[in-house]
Write a protein that holds these residues in place. Structure first.
Motif, short mmCIF file in Angstrom:
data_model
loop_
_atom_site.label_atom_id
_atom_site.label_comp_id
_atom_site.label_asym_id
_atom_site.label_seq_id
_atom_site.Cartn_x
_atom_site.Cartn_y
_atom_site.Cartn_z
N LEU A 74 -4.05 3.60 -8.51
CA LEU A 74 -3.42 4.78 -7.93
C LEU A 74 -3.76 4.87 -6.46
O LEU A 74 -4.92 5.05 -6.09
CB LEU A 74 -3.88 6.04 -8.67
N LYS A 75 -2.74 4.74 -5.63
CA LYS A 75 -2.89 4.83 -4.18
C LYS A 75 -1.91 5.86 -3.65
O LYS A 75 -0.71 5.70 -3.78
CB LYS A 75 -2.62 3.47 -3.52
N ASP A 98 12.05 1.84 -13.50
CA ASP A 98 10.69 1.56 -13.98
C ASP A 98 9.65 2.26 -13.11
O ASP A 98 8.78 1.63 -12.52
CB ASP A 98 10.43 0.06 -14.01
N ARG A 99 9.73 3.57 -13.06
CA ARG A 99 8.79 4.36 -12.27
C ARG A 99 8.54 5.69 -12.95
O ARG A 99 9.32 6.14 -13.81
CB ARG A 99 9.35 4.61 -10.87
N ASP A 137 5.01 3.89 -8.41
CA ASP A 137 5.49 2.53 -8.60
C ASP A 137 4.48 1.75 -9.44
O ASP A 137 3.34 1.54 -9.02
CB ASP A 137 5.68 1.86 -7.24
N PHE A 138 4.88 1.29 -10.61
CA PHE A 138 3.97 0.55 -11.49
C PHE A 138 3.54 -0.78 -10.86
O PHE A 138 2.42 -1.24 -11.10
CB PHE A 138 4.62 0.28 -12.84
N LYS A 139 4.40 -1.39 -10.08
CA LYS A 139 4.09 -2.71 -9.51
C LYS A 139 3.00 -2.63 -8.45
O LYS A 139 2.14 -3.50 -8.37
CB LYS A 139 5.35 -3.33 -8.92
#
Length: 208
Positions: free
Chosen positions: A97-98, A118-119, A137-139
């Motif tokens: 987590l950023k 996909d978020r 963003d999962f990536k």
């Protein structure tokens, strides 16, 4: 309980969700996570204490194809965090987590999974960014505010949130303040719309 059933709080709307890998209902508000198997009609309890603070007003569960995700406060320091359920171990694994997170409070925040991109999308009507939408963003593990159009007029308690893939939008289950409109976040246009629940077909929509 003696039958392995969890104590269900009076407020389970945020802290329950579905895990597609376990094919079970997840109840994650307490010190341990509980799983309800609909085929066996039975509860079971996870093997470890949850890595976040138990709080049924804050803990928010959201289903994703890779497993249920929980948004809660960390045990140490109380900062917001995200965890994904590992089906094999039935434990929560920390997601990177950023960036910022929305302000949380009872009934005021919610989360939905945008399957087209996909978020995660997060909502709150509190704080300096109230009414805006935060994307995770999962990536990359990064969050960013989307500066959604109409955010100043879309203030509503975001306790119930659901992504509707047929219209590529997130519906908030609450009225806009002072109006009989439900906020609908249009993902494609990054804008809030007001849904008029008139009983007509199709449901009326208008821009704020």
């Amino acid at each position: 309980t003696f039958k392995k059933n969890p104590w269900m709080t009076g407020h389970t709307y945020k802290s329950t969700g579905y895990d597609p890998n376990l094919k079970a209902l997840v109840f994650a508000a307490h010190e341990y996570t509980y799983f309800f198997d609909p085929l066996d009609s039975a509860w079971s309890r996870g093997p470890e204490r949850n890595p976040y603070q138990a709080n049924f007003y804050v803990v928010t569960v959201c289903a994703t194809p890779s497993g249920a995700v929980v948004w809660a406060n960390q045990r140490q320091g109380g900062a917001a965090g995200l965890w994904r359920l590992d089906a094999k171990s039935q434990t929560w694994k920390t997601l990177p987590l950023k960036g910022e997170m929305p302000v949380t409070n009872a009934d005021h925040h919610g989360m939905a999974y945008d399957s087209k991109r996909d978020r995660l999308l997060m909502f709150s009507d509190l704080g300096k960014n109230k009414g805006d939408v935060l994307a995770y963003d999962f990536k990359t593990g990064a969050t960013r505010w989307l500066n959604a159009a109409g955010k100043d007029k879309a203030l509503a308690q975001a306790r119930e949130t659901i992504y509707i893939p047929e219209v590529d939008a997130v519906l908030i289950g609450a009225h806009v303040q002072g109006e009989m409109l439900w906020p609908l976040y249009d993902c494609a246009t990054n804008a809030w719309l007001g849904v008029e629940l008139t009983g007509a077909d199709p449901v009326g929509k208008k821009a704020f």
